[in-house]
Write an enzyme that holds these catalytic residues in place. Sequence first.
Site, short mmCIF file in Angstrom:
data_model
loop_
_atom_site.label_atom_id
_atom_site.label_comp_id
_atom_site.label_asym_id
_atom_site.label_seq_id
_atom_site.Cartn_x
_atom_site.Cartn_y
_atom_site.Cartn_z
N HIS A 29 -40.86 -59.55 -53.64
CA HIS A 29 -39.40 -59.60 -53.43
C HIS A 29 -39.06 -60.22 -52.07
O HIS A 29 -38.50 -59.56 -51.19
CB HIS A 29 -38.77 -58.20 -53.57
CG HIS A 29 -37.31 -58.27 -53.90
ND1 HIS A 29 -36.67 -57.35 -54.69
CD2 HIS A 29 -36.35 -59.17 -53.56
CE1 HIS A 29 -35.39 -57.67 -54.80
NE2 HIS A 29 -35.18 -58.78 -54.11
N GLU A 68 -39.91 -51.58 -58.27
CA GLU A 68 -40.60 -52.15 -57.11
C GLU A 68 -40.90 -51.05 -56.09
O GLU A 68 -40.11 -50.13 -55.98
CB GLU A 68 -39.72 -53.23 -56.46
CG GLU A 68 -39.52 -54.41 -57.39
CD GLU A 68 -38.51 -55.44 -56.82
OE1 GLU A 68 -38.12 -55.33 -55.65
OE2 GLU A 68 -38.12 -56.33 -57.58
N ARG A 71 -33.29 -60.36 -60.73
CA ARG A 71 -33.60 -58.94 -60.81
C ARG A 71 -34.63 -58.70 -61.91
O ARG A 71 -34.52 -59.27 -63.00
CB ARG A 71 -32.33 -58.12 -61.10
CG ARG A 71 -31.43 -57.91 -59.89
CD ARG A 71 -32.09 -57.02 -58.83
NE ARG A 71 -31.28 -56.83 -57.64
CZ ARG A 71 -31.39 -57.56 -56.53
NH1 ARG A 71 -32.26 -58.54 -56.45
NH2 ARG A 71 -30.63 -57.30 -55.48
C1 DGY Z 1 -30.85 -59.83 -52.75
O1 DGY Z 1 -30.47 -59.97 -51.58
O2 DGY Z 1 -30.25 -59.14 -53.57
C2 DGY Z 1 -32.04 -60.59 -53.23
O3 DGY Z 1 -32.81 -59.86 -54.10
C3 DGY Z 1 -32.82 -61.22 -52.12
O4 DGY Z 1 -34.02 -61.74 -52.50
#
Ligand code: DGY
Length: 323
Positions: free
Chosen positions: A288, A269, A240
Amino acid sequence: MQKKRVFLTRTLHDFALKELRKKYQIEVHSGKIPIPKNILEKKIKNIDGLICFPYDKIDDTMMDMAENLKAISTYSVGFDHVDITHAKKKKIRVGYTPEVLTDATADLAFSLMMDVMRRVTEGDKIIRKGSWRQIYGAYDYVGLDLQGKTLGILGLGRIGSTLAKRAKAFDMKLVYHSRNRVSKTREKALGIKYVSWEKLITQSDVISIHVPHTTQTDKLFDAKIFKKMKKSAVLINTARGKVINEKDLVLALKKNIIAGAGLDVFETEPISNTHPLTKLDNVVLAPHIGSSTKETREEMARLTVKNLNLGILGKKPIYSVGY
Ligand code: DGY
């Protein structure tokens, strides 16, 4: 009997929508992504189930607007966007999608590490710009070997452990730091050594982050930590964005306090092409896409629907947090 109502904050695969339509009256948000808060507040009022994504903030106020909500199923392994304590209090089931995305996300962390160390994207940009002048010189576009380097993994859960297996095959030395130390048998099987946080940040050539974003990990990597890292160190983040103080990272990369970074996640983001990180050559950026393979995203959709089905029935989702 009236079908239960399910709301999706954006669309999923056709097969998943078909499956949902058999059981529920569904509505799919098709406008701006992420769904504006005021729209979600209206929609959540009368629904029984919600399918959401990692950027949809489902906090206590949002949940309190819901009169019938029984299940929240997030299409992600991360659930820091859902107030789990409040969901538990309100007896709302929360499902999420671990396991199915472990390999894909570990692969992306590995790709970012390789890319930064071998400067692949940087080279691609040089060619596209028409600036490839020198061929095959002693000092041109020189990267770093993975072999023999120490990979420090922060958080040895599913994704961290899978990354360790990948790195082992590339003859990297492996160390980790985690809230909970894993068993000696597991450490041995993975060929990894537990080290203190201080050792992880000072001794690793590459650090890969695999911890969730919590109050304890918020902006964990900041100027103070970057100064302690090796000057030649590379930081990889597929977890994250908020685990890193992004402003401090930009400075650390600009001033060569650390050597490089590979980032799939950001404080906010999406980032735009004017973001300071986009101006730096020693960073590889991804939008992402940790879990973004065809196979994985389909599995995630299947699991999201299954979790929702169970939650709406008041049962524990296959992968469940909180209540
Ligand atoms: C999630 O699924 O939380 C991830 O960020 C995938 O990349």
